[in-house]
Design a protein around this motif. Structure first.
Motif, PDB file in Angstrom:
ATOM      1  N   VAL A  79       2.696   1.874  -3.870  1.00 28.54           N
ATOM      2  CA  VAL A  79       0.898   2.359  -4.613  1.00 28.54           C
ATOM      3  C   VAL A  79       1.123   3.982  -4.210  1.00 28.54           C
ATOM      4  CG1 VAL A  79      -0.900   2.118  -5.081  1.00 28.54           C
ATOM      5  CG2 VAL A  79       0.008   0.151  -4.586  1.00 28.54           C
ATOM      6  N   ALA A  80       1.128   4.284  -3.004  1.00 30.30           N
ATOM      7  CA  ALA A  80       0.449   5.267  -2.398  1.00 30.30           C
ATOM      8  C   ALA A  80       1.538   6.788  -2.924  1.00 30.30           C
ATOM      9  CB  ALA A  80       0.622   5.689  -1.084  1.00 30.30           C
TER      10      ALA A  80
ATOM     11  N   ARG B 120      -3.918   7.765 -11.284  1.00 28.44           N
ATOM     12  CA  ARG B 120      -3.541   7.043  -9.701  1.00 28.44           C
ATOM     13  C   ARG B 120      -4.371   5.719  -9.020  1.00 28.44           C
ATOM     14  NH1 ARG B 120      -8.720   7.908  -7.310  1.00 28.44           N
ATOM     15  NH2 ARG B 120     -11.033   8.464  -9.027  1.00 28.44           N
ATOM     16  N   PHE B 121      -3.840   5.331  -8.505  1.00 23.68           N
ATOM     17  CA  PHE B 121      -4.240   4.314  -7.963  1.00 23.68           C
ATOM     18  C   PHE B 121      -3.904   3.817  -6.621  1.00 23.68           C
ATOM     19  CE2 PHE B 121      -1.379   4.697 -11.376  1.00 23.68           C
ATOM     20  CZ  PHE B 121      -1.459   2.973 -12.346  1.00 23.68           C
ATOM     21  N   GLU B 122      -4.932   2.608  -6.553  1.00 24.03           N
ATOM     22  CA  GLU B 122      -5.520   2.436  -4.849  1.00 24.03           C
ATOM     23  C   GLU B 122      -5.189   0.948  -4.744  1.00 24.03           C
ATOM     24  OE1 GLU B 122      -9.790   2.617  -2.072  1.00 24.03           O
ATOM     25  OE2 GLU B 122      -9.211   4.475  -4.212  1.00 24.03           O
TER      26      GLU B 122
ATOM     27  N   ARG C 170     -15.557   2.184  -6.792  1.00 18.00           N
ATOM     28  CA  ARG C 170     -14.828   1.584  -6.326  1.00 18.00           C
ATOM     29  C   ARG C 170     -13.799   2.732  -5.402  1.00 18.00           C
ATOM     30  NH1 ARG C 170     -12.473   1.545  -1.842  1.00 18.00           N
ATOM     31  NH2 ARG C 170     -12.539   0.221  -0.333  1.00 18.00           N
ATOM     32  N   ILE C 171     -13.281   2.739  -6.644  1.00 19.42           N
ATOM     33  CA  ILE C 171     -12.134   4.713  -6.641  1.00 19.42           C
ATOM     34  C   ILE C 171     -12.472   5.300  -6.825  1.00 19.42           C
ATOM     35  CG2 ILE C 171     -11.764   3.982  -9.036  1.00 19.42           C
ATOM     36  CD1 ILE C 171      -8.410   4.208  -8.715  1.00 19.42           C
TER      37      ILE C 171
ATOM     38  N   GLN D 144       2.323   6.549  -8.787  1.00 15.46           N
ATOM     39  CA  GLN D 144       1.264   7.548  -8.916  1.00 15.46           C
ATOM     40  C   GLN D 144       1.342   7.926 -10.189  1.00 15.46           C
ATOM     41  OE1 GLN D 144      -2.368   7.228  -7.573  1.00 15.46           O
ATOM     42  NE2 GLN D 144      -0.924   5.955  -5.955  1.00 15.46           N
TER      43      GLN D 144
ATOM     44  N   VAL E 263      -7.188  -1.783  -2.989  1.00 14.50           N
ATOM     45  CA  VAL E 263      -8.066  -2.561  -2.113  1.00 14.50           C
ATOM     46  C   VAL E 263      -7.873  -3.812  -1.470  1.00 14.50           C
ATOM     47  CG1 VAL E 263     -10.410  -2.773  -2.562  1.00 14.50           C
ATOM     48  CG2 VAL E 263      -9.286  -0.808  -3.759  1.00 14.50           C
TER      49      VAL E 263
ATOM     50  N   VAL F  63      -5.432  -4.169  -7.267  1.00 10.98           N
ATOM     51  CA  VAL F  63      -5.284  -2.687  -7.526  1.00 10.98           C
ATOM     52  C   VAL F  63      -5.451  -2.209  -8.516  1.00 10.98           C
ATOM     53  CG1 VAL F  63      -2.954  -1.166  -7.720  1.00 10.98           C
ATOM     54  CG2 VAL F  63      -2.417  -3.468  -6.798  1.00 10.98           C
TER      55      VAL F  63
ATOM     56  N   ALA G 181       1.071  -1.382  -0.157  1.00 11.32           N
ATOM     57  CA  ALA G 181      -0.257  -0.068   0.092  1.00 11.32           C
ATOM     58  C   ALA G 181       1.047   1.200   0.334  1.00 11.32           C
ATOM     59  CB  ALA G 181      -1.057  -0.421   1.137  1.00 11.32           C
TER      60      ALA G 181
END
Length: 294
Positions: free
Chosen positions: A37-38, A50-52, A127-128, A41, A54, A80, A34
């Protein structure tokens, strides 16, 4: 990027993992992914991406509820999800950045699988919290590898070249498309080229073609006849995955080159190289900072 081992080993170890151990990712590992990923970007052209991550946890097993993959993926511990805005090189930037997440996950001992068309796009978009100006071209499943022996065998197959990949003379060239480049002639760049050859691609089409011209390595996409006009892609709003494939190739090439001390930059500009057919499209060029000898 700070990997725990050479990127060539990580690329060789990566495989498309479609079945996972039915348990959440260990908290420390999940947090490491995580965190990566943060900060990961953006691609080399600065497109709005942008990526997240979950992921389900021991306390929240419902985190993935409603995120479907049409049965292609079993027991994922997370996904991701990436969203992007409009720009000229947005898909290349997307593939470049997402593949770095994939390699980070692989380095952490996790399995991954790129998904370009076999997921419920609308649910992942919600979701994103994708805006009206953003799209979600692909996602990556992630989780604990169920069959570690298969993972080890997969890495070995890649290292000995036993998996189905186009040969060098089909993909890499010197000066013109009718002049294949040998590994010896490629010199230090033979390793980055080999890592491109081992990269994942949509439907395993391996669309990359690379031509060296002086200090530049020009990347092209070899389209399948009719690819750009497929009505299904337009109807379902499926992204041009072969442009994402270019981004994946860029990521492998640059990471490996930099690890070898080969510096350069990405540029876009039509080279003066005759293309072999109408299905060959120029994408991007790596301009080496090193003066070529010989």
């Amino acid at each position: 990027m700070a990997f725990s081992k050479p990127v060539t080993e990580i690329i060789a170890e990566r495989f498309s993992c479609r079945t996972y151990l039915n348990e959440p990712i260990a908290e420390q590992t999940r947090q490491q992914l995580a965190d990566f990923v943060a900060v990961n970007q953006i691609g080399p052209f600065g497109s709005p991406t942008r990526f997240e991550l979950v992921a389900a946890t021991g306390a929240d097993q419902a985190a993935l509820r409603g995120l479907g993959t049409y049965g292609f993926i079993r027991n994922p511990a997370g996904f991701v999800i990436g969203a992007m805005g409009e720009s000229d090189q947005n898909l290349e930037d997307f593939g470049y950045a997402m593949e770095r997440v994939v390699l980070c996950a692989t380095d952490l001992g996790l399995g991954t699988c790129w998904l370009g068309g076999s997921f419920t796009r609308s649910r992942f978009s919600r979701r994103i919290s994708a805006t009206s100006s953003e799209s979600v071209p692909a996602v990556t499943s992630v989780g604990c590898v169920l069959d570690h022996q298969r993972a080890r065998d997969g890495g070995m197959r890649r290292r000995i070249g036993a998996i189905r990949r186009y040969p060098w003379e089909h993909m890499f060239f010197e000066g013109a498309f009718d002049s294949p480049i040998s590994q010896q002639a490629a010199g230090a760049y033979a390793v980055p080229l080999e890592m491109v050859r081992l990269g994942p691609s949509a439907s395993n089409k391996q669309p990359w073609r690379i031509v060296r011209d002086g200090n530049s390595w020009h990347f092209y996409v070899q389209r399948m006849p009719g690819y750009r006009d497929r009505w299904v892609m337009k109807l379902l709003r499926i992204a041009d995955m072969q442009r994402i494939d270019v981004g994946i190739a860029m990521s492998h090439f640059e990471l490996t080159a930099n690890e070898l001390g080969l510096m350069g930059r990405w540029e876009v500009g039509q080279p003066r190289i005759e293309k072999p057919d109408e299905w060959t499209e120029y994408a991007v060029s790596w301009v080496s900072s090193e003066e070529r000898s010989g």
